[in-house]
Design a protein around this motif. Structure first.
Motif, PDB file in Angstrom:
ATOM      1  N   GLU A 193     -14.290  -0.222  -2.746  1.00 49.35           N
ATOM      2  CA  GLU A 193     -13.616  -0.627  -1.480  1.00 49.35           C
ATOM      3  C   GLU A 193     -11.970  -0.708  -1.522  1.00 49.35           C
ATOM      4  O   GLU A 193     -11.282  -0.280  -0.520  1.00 49.35           O
ATOM      5  N   MET A 194     -11.415  -0.969  -2.691  1.00 47.66           N
ATOM      6  CA  MET A 194     -10.247  -0.979  -2.757  1.00 47.66           C
ATOM      7  C   MET A 194      -9.835   0.641  -2.846  1.00 47.66           C
ATOM      8  O   MET A 194      -8.814   0.870  -2.297  1.00 47.66           O
ATOM      9  N   ALA A 195     -10.334   1.356  -3.360  1.00 46.51           N
ATOM     10  CA  ALA A 195     -10.142   2.779  -3.352  1.00 46.51           C
ATOM     11  C   ALA A 195     -10.036   3.444  -2.258  1.00 46.51           C
ATOM     12  O   ALA A 195      -9.165   4.173  -1.525  1.00 46.51           O
ATOM     13  N   VAL A 196     -10.994   2.921  -1.306  1.00 44.19           N
ATOM     14  CA  VAL A 196     -11.047   3.492  -0.037  1.00 44.19           C
ATOM     15  C   VAL A 196      -9.728   3.074   0.828  1.00 44.19           C
ATOM     16  O   VAL A 196      -9.070   3.791   1.501  1.00 44.19           O
ATOM     17  N   ALA A 197      -9.525   1.913   0.689  1.00 42.83           N
ATOM     18  CA  ALA A 197      -8.255   1.204   1.204  1.00 42.83           C
ATOM     19  C   ALA A 197      -7.128   2.002   0.966  1.00 42.83           C
ATOM     20  O   ALA A 197      -6.297   2.412   1.788  1.00 42.83           O
ATOM     21  N   MET A 198      -7.000   2.170  -0.111  1.00 38.30           N
ATOM     22  CA  MET A 198      -5.614   2.790  -0.973  1.00 38.30           C
ATOM     23  C   MET A 198      -5.621   4.214  -0.361  1.00 38.30           C
ATOM     24  O   MET A 198      -4.663   4.719   0.066  1.00 38.30           O
ATOM     25  N   VAL A 199      -6.891   5.121  -0.572  1.00 39.36           N
ATOM     26  CA  VAL A 199      -6.800   6.345  -0.168  1.00 39.36           C
ATOM     27  C   VAL A 199      -6.435   6.563   1.289  1.00 39.36           C
ATOM     28  O   VAL A 199      -5.769   7.429   1.584  1.00 39.36           O
ATOM     29  N   ALA A 213      -3.217   8.890  -7.789  1.00 39.97           N
ATOM     30  CA  ALA A 213      -3.722   7.568  -7.744  1.00 39.97           C
ATOM     31  C   ALA A 213      -4.575   7.656  -6.686  1.00 39.97           C
ATOM     32  O   ALA A 213      -4.533   8.419  -5.540  1.00 39.97           O
ATOM     33  N   PRO A 214      -5.432   6.632  -6.440  1.00 38.54           N
ATOM     34  CA  PRO A 214      -5.629   5.518  -7.322  1.00 38.54           C
ATOM     35  C   PRO A 214      -6.404   5.712  -8.732  1.00 38.54           C
ATOM     36  O   PRO A 214      -7.345   6.572  -8.576  1.00 38.54           O
ATOM     37  N   GLY A 215      -6.063   4.903  -9.707  1.00 43.30           N
ATOM     38  CA  GLY A 215      -7.025   4.739 -10.809  1.00 43.30           C
ATOM     39  C   GLY A 215      -8.040   3.791 -10.504  1.00 43.30           C
ATOM     40  O   GLY A 215      -7.892   2.758  -9.871  1.00 43.30           O
ATOM     41  N   MET A 216      -9.119   3.903 -10.814  1.00 37.98           N
ATOM     42  CA  MET A 216     -10.623   3.136 -10.261  1.00 37.98           C
ATOM     43  C   MET A 216     -11.504   3.218 -11.221  1.00 37.98           C
ATOM     44  O   MET A 216     -12.789   2.585 -11.015  1.00 37.98           O
ATOM     45  N   ASN A 217     -11.366   3.350 -12.624  1.00 39.79           N
ATOM     46  CA  ASN A 217     -12.363   3.109 -13.840  1.00 39.79           C
ATOM     47  C   ASN A 217     -12.856   1.581 -13.693  1.00 39.79           C
ATOM     48  O   ASN A 217     -12.031   0.733 -13.299  1.00 39.79           O
ATOM     49  N   ILE A 218     -13.822   1.321 -14.126  1.00 46.96           N
ATOM     50  CA  ILE A 218     -14.226   0.160 -14.412  1.00 46.96           C
ATOM     51  C   ILE A 218     -13.833  -0.836 -15.507  1.00 46.96           C
ATOM     52  O   ILE A 218     -13.476   0.033 -16.642  1.00 46.96           O
ATOM     53  N   GLN A 219     -13.320  -1.881 -15.306  1.00 42.27           N
ATOM     54  CA  GLN A 219     -12.701  -2.768 -16.628  1.00 42.27           C
ATOM     55  C   GLN A 219     -14.000  -3.236 -17.294  1.00 42.27           C
ATOM     56  O   GLN A 219     -14.512  -4.342 -17.209  1.00 42.27           O
ATOM     57  N   ARG A 220     -14.533  -2.169 -18.249  1.00 33.85           N
ATOM     58  CA  ARG A 220     -15.754  -2.393 -18.874  1.00 33.85           C
ATOM     59  C   ARG A 220     -15.153  -3.457 -20.119  1.00 33.85           C
ATOM     60  O   ARG A 220     -16.141  -4.499 -20.397  1.00 33.85           O
ATOM     61  N   ASN A 221     -13.881  -3.470 -20.590  1.00 32.82           N
ATOM     62  CA  ASN A 221     -13.782  -4.457 -21.530  1.00 32.82           C
ATOM     63  C   ASN A 221     -12.154  -4.561 -21.480  1.00 32.82           C
ATOM     64  O   ASN A 221     -11.475  -4.081 -20.985  1.00 32.82           O
ATOM     65  N   PRO A 222     -11.882  -6.121 -21.646  1.00 35.69           N
ATOM     66  CA  PRO A 222     -10.617  -6.602 -21.205  1.00 35.69           C
ATOM     67  C   PRO A 222      -9.481  -6.202 -22.080  1.00 35.69           C
ATOM     68  O   PRO A 222      -8.410  -5.936 -21.815  1.00 35.69           O
ATOM     69  N   LEU A 223      -9.726  -5.291 -23.200  1.00 36.83           N
ATOM     70  CA  LEU A 223      -9.010  -4.910 -24.141  1.00 36.83           C
ATOM     71  C   LEU A 223      -8.517  -3.402 -23.579  1.00 36.83           C
ATOM     72  O   LEU A 223      -7.539  -2.919 -24.237  1.00 36.83           O
ATOM     73  N   ALA A 224      -9.201  -2.854 -22.796  1.00 33.76           N
ATOM     74  CA  ALA A 224      -8.961  -1.358 -22.529  1.00 33.76           C
ATOM     75  C   ALA A 224      -7.266  -1.433 -22.104  1.00 33.76           C
ATOM     76  O   ALA A 224      -6.974  -2.022 -21.177  1.00 33.76           O
ATOM     77  N   GLY A 225      -6.676  -0.504 -22.683  1.00 38.81           N
ATOM     78  CA  GLY A 225      -5.302  -0.402 -22.419  1.00 38.81           C
ATOM     79  C   GLY A 225      -4.812  -0.025 -20.930  1.00 38.81           C
ATOM     80  O   GLY A 225      -3.751  -0.446 -20.589  1.00 38.81           O
ATOM     81  N   ARG A 226      -5.521   0.557 -20.193  1.00 31.62           N
ATOM     82  CA  ARG A 226      -5.097   1.012 -19.133  1.00 31.62           C
ATOM     83  C   ARG A 226      -5.718   0.203 -17.785  1.00 31.62           C
ATOM     84  O   ARG A 226      -5.844   0.547 -16.404  1.00 31.62           O
ATOM     85  N   VAL A 231      -4.278  -3.899   1.209  1.00 28.58           N
ATOM     86  CA  VAL A 231      -4.107  -2.682   0.265  1.00 28.58           C
ATOM     87  C   VAL A 231      -3.918  -1.301   0.937  1.00 28.58           C
ATOM     88  O   VAL A 231      -3.298  -0.663   0.745  1.00 28.58           O
ATOM     89  N   GLU A 232      -4.576  -1.326   2.290  1.00 33.18           N
ATOM     90  CA  GLU A 232      -4.265  -0.158   2.946  1.00 33.18           C
ATOM     91  C   GLU A 232      -2.940   0.011   3.751  1.00 33.18           C
ATOM     92  O   GLU A 232      -2.247   1.039   3.271  1.00 33.18           O
ATOM     93  N   GLU A 233      -2.188  -1.332   3.673  1.00 34.67           N
ATOM     94  CA  GLU A 233      -0.871  -1.345   4.036  1.00 34.67           C
ATOM     95  C   GLU A 233       0.199  -0.783   2.931  1.00 34.67           C
ATOM     96  O   GLU A 233       1.002  -0.004   3.083  1.00 34.67           O
ATOM     97  N   VAL A 234      -0.404  -1.146   1.635  1.00 38.76           N
ATOM     98  CA  VAL A 234       0.336  -0.814   0.550  1.00 38.76           C
ATOM     99  C   VAL A 234       0.423   0.704   0.479  1.00 38.76           C
ATOM    100  O   VAL A 234       1.112   1.365   0.016  1.00 38.76           O
ATOM    101  N   GLY A 235      -0.969   1.243   0.665  1.00 35.57           N
ATOM    102  CA  GLY A 235      -1.256   2.808   0.342  1.00 35.57           C
ATOM    103  C   GLY A 235      -0.324   3.469   1.383  1.00 35.57           C
ATOM    104  O   GLY A 235       0.065   4.471   1.075  1.00 35.57           O
TER     105      GLY A 235
END
Ligand code: BGC
Length: 763
Positions: free
Chosen positions: A159-165, A132-145, A111-115
């Motif tokens: 951890e993903m956001a750390v790598a991306m940033v 970016a990155p967007g990093m909200n919690i997927q509280r519900n599978p229907l959330a559009g984003r 993910v850091e390479e991609v970043g």
């Protein structure tokens, strides 16, 4: 370095008039196509980048010359216009795998390479900040984003956001983590109030942001549209100043989400909001520590707030300095030249690798997969032609091409040409523009199978002549709208089910296998149909190389190593947030939606495991073409009971590839904390790692560490993070299904207060 930026920011500030300062706080406004007419922006026409989402105004007076700073989306890659008037040159960017897919790699290095590569395009196209990155919690599978976001778990998200940033910012451009915070639905998104307990906020919704801020220092944070416990996030001094800056030590600046404070300035699609007075106020945003208003156009409002004494010069200066400190680092400020020359080929290869190493093999009965290269496959479904590289809205990317699933398979296998021709013609004749809130996208409903003698004959013939069948099922989603638990969305449509049924029946009669590829934005139901097929590949949306990545996995060129960063439940009704998603109209104020986060900290697998609810595919789960054995799980270091230094727990384990193919494995560490009067989930993910590629028979040692902070839980009565005394059971496991995993036990002697927090914040 920070001191240097601080010093210079103060110098610049001293030479700025109030008007200059207000220009800096509020972007140039809503015309997203042509800013060069706006004098405040201080943008040299040649340096304009078409298609960016917004700007920070420049300043140009006798003493100060700061050029406009360019801000562009987004989470799946740089979103700018691919062509410009007056030139034949093109400005394509790489469309990377969506956030949910990248997170399924569980590979922070990847993910850091991609970043790094995504940030390289930001820099080479003359942009300063990626939104970016967007990093909200997927509280519900229907959330559009959800597709833009990483996981239902805050450690994975963090951890993903750390790598991306880190990857993005290694280019000398800024990352913007978003949307801060509790922005977990799209319905009525400007007027939605998320009601979340302080504990759930701290342990679930804020925790990933906390990790990203403390470990990667993003240059910017974007607040969300929603209210949090009755006040807009952009108005919350406790959130933006006390918690984000005070507790976590955030050094960057905070920007609003687009139009959060001038909803009435929005395009016609949103005109029904214009009558609603209850939107965010620019002055309150600045006072709270939301420094930059985007896309802006609110200088006069800020001036009026200043004139009437609502906003002080000290408030203004604080935000100006916060912005100045960061923009000094940008390419535009430094007037670096750029040449619009990213290496799109190299990035395309990385996108393919990232997609292939992230897609999740859910099912593989009797080793149906991989299919040998050169096998003849019959490939069904319209989405193999209309392959979905990513979601819609600001997370879209204008890439030069998309490798469709049909193209990817064609490249590796021999495809049944009659079936292919049927779908190509069907697609040509039946595609239509499906309306999403923020634009349209091409789509076609699957052809019916009943009464369709042509398709029936094709299926029958294919079962006779081809080695196996592949069916692609697709789902699009995007910004501004949530999904629904209905047929054709969360549930497969009647035509899709009929196709699976007919193909499986025909192929199974002659002992041939059927694999379903899910080219989807997020979770769809699998429970209704999974027993009918032999293989299921959760491909999500793999970006511009989706088709190649799918073929790499189906052929075994790449051994699957992705694992789910979200649970696939048995049924939508099992989802803990289902009863209150996406919220209810407020009875007193019907323009407002109330979202009650009643499940509290029991989000995702925390709920299913605690309540012992069976799921279709657990969090952390994913199959491989090879097998791994875990041995010698041991604690190699334990200073958790110490109060000094970096108190932590370190475990190691030996992972052996006991199968016949080379592959990588994702190793996860879960901890069951002692029960307290406040209650605790059955267990929680605390760390993870991914092995290198291990050849058959090869082994390696992995180590994982957890700090006191990671193990602690939040006590809202005492306003502290505390590691409560008692026994902690630690599991090293290949998924969150711990039913056959033996725990090691660690004892904490006394309660240890790990962190003090702001009294009463966030309520
Ligand atoms: C989205 C943000 C995005 C911004 C700029 C908003 O509608 O919520 O995520 O960065 O637009 O395009």
């Amino acid at each position: 370095m920070d001191n240097h930026y601080q010093h210079r920011a103060n110098e610049l500030l001293a030479h700025m008039s109030l008007s200059d300062k207000l220009d800096l706080l509020s972007g140039p406004g809503m015309d997203l196509t042509n800013y060069s007419g706006n004098p405040a922006i201080n943008l040299d026409a040649e340096l304009a980048v078409e298609g960016v989402a917004g700007y920070i105004n420049g300043v140009n007076n006798e003493a100060v010359n700061i050029p406009a700073i360019k801000l562009a989306d987004g989470p799946a890659g740089l979103r700018i216009a691919p062509t410009r008037e007056g030139t034949d040159a093109t400005f394509y960017a790489t469309s990377w795998p969506i956030g949910s897919l990248l997170a399924s790699s569980w590979d922070t290095q990847l993910v850091e390479e991609v970043g790094k590569a995504a940030g390289d395009e930001v820099k080479r196209y003359g942009v300063d900040f990626l939104l970016a990155p967007g990093m909200n919690i997927q509280r519900n599978p229907l959330a559009g984003r959800n597709f833009e976001y990483y996981s239902e778990d805050p450690i994975v998200s963090g951890e993903m956001a750390v790598a991306m940033v880190k990857g993005i910012q290694s280019n000398g451009v800024g990352a913007t983590i978003k949307h801060f915070v509790a922005n977990n639905a799209e319905t009525n998104r400007f007027f939605s109030d998320s009601q979340v307990s302080p504990r759930a906020l701290r342990e679930i919704y804020l925790r990933g942001f906390q990790i990203a801020v403390t470990e990667a220092q993003p240059w910017a944070v974007m607040t969300s549209y929603n209210k949090l416990n009755g006040a807009y996030t952009g108005h919350r001094h406790d959130l933006l100043t006390e918690v984000l800056r005070g507790e976590w030590g955030f050094k960057g600046f905070v920007m609003s989400d687009w139009f959060a404070s001038n909803v009435s300035g929005l395009a016609t699609d949103f005109s029904h909001y214009a009558t609603e007075p209850d939107h965010q106020s620019a002055a309150l945003q600045i006072k709270a520590g939301n420094d930059l208003i985007e896309p802006g156009g609110l200088k006069a409002d800020l001036q009026a707030s200043f004139d009437c004494g609502e906003l002080s010069e000290a408030d203004i200066d604080r935000s100006v300095v916060a912005i100045l400190m960061q923009i000094q680092k940008t390419p535009s400020f430094k007037q670096l030249t750029y040449h619009n020359d990213p290496d799109l080929n190299a990035h395309g290869k990385l996108a393919r690798q990232a997609a292939a190493e992230s897609m999740v093999l859910l099912k593989n009965t009797d080793q149906a997969l991989p299919y040998s290269a050169g096998a003849t496959l019959a490939s069904f479904g319209t989405v193999q032609i209309n392959t979905l590289k990513g979601g819609t809205g600001s997370g879209e990317v204008n890439s030069q091409q998309v490798i469709t699933i049909a193209q990817g398979l064609e490249d590796t296998f021999q495809l049944n040409q009659s079936v292919m021709q049927y779908y190509q013609e069907y697609w040509q004749e039946n595609q239509y523009e499906k309306q999403a809130l923020l634009g349209k996208y091409p789509f076609a409903d699957e052809p019916p199978v009943a009464d369709n003698t042509v398709l029936q004959r094709l299926i029958r013939d294919a079962a006779q002549h081809d080695h196996a069948a592949v069916i692609t099922i697709g789902r699009q989603a995007g910004e501004g709208e949530d999904r629904t638990a209905t047929r054709g969305d969360y549930l497969l449509s009647a035509h899709e089910l009929a196709l699976i049924e007919a193909v499986s029946e025909a192929f199974h009669q002659v002992n041939k296998t059927v694999t379903v590829i899910l080219n989807v934005n997020g979770v769809v139901d699998t429970y209704e149909w999974q027993d009918k097929v032999d293989g299921i590949l959760m491909a999500y949306m793999g970006g511009q190389q989706t088709g190649y990545a799918v073929a790499d996995l189906l052929s075994g060129k790449v051994t699957p190593s992705g694992k789910l960063a979200q649970t696939i439940p048995m049924a939508y009704q099992d989802v803990p947030s289902a009863p209150t998603f996406p919220g209810e109209k407020d009875k007193q104020n019907p323009t407002m939606t109330q979202v009650d986060y009643h499940e509290d900290i029991l989000v995702g697998y925390r709920y299913y495991s605690t309540k012992k609810k069976p799921v279709a595919y657990p969090f952390g789960f994913g199959l491989s073409y090879t097998d791994f054995q875990y041995d010698d799980v041991a604690i190699t270091h334990n200073s958790l009971n110490s109060k000094e230094g970096r108190a932590e727990l370190t475990l190691s384990a030996t992972i052996t590839n006991t199968g016949k193919m080379a592959g990588k494995d994702v190793v996860q560490l879960y901890v069951a904390a002692p029960q307290t009067p406040l209650g605790a989930p059955a267990y929680e993910l605390k760390a993870f790692t991914k092995t290198a590629q291990l050849s058959a028979g090869e082994r390696c040692t992995v180590t994982m560490s957890v700090t006191q902070q990671r193990l602690a839980s939040f006590n809202p009565e005492r306003n502290v993070w505390v590691l409560v005394a008692g026994d902690y059971h630690v599991y090293v496991a290949p998924s969150s299904d711990l039913s056959e995993v033996t725990a090691l036990t660690v004892h904490i002697e006394h309660d240890i207060v790990v962190e003090h927090t702001t009294k009463g914040a966030l309520t």
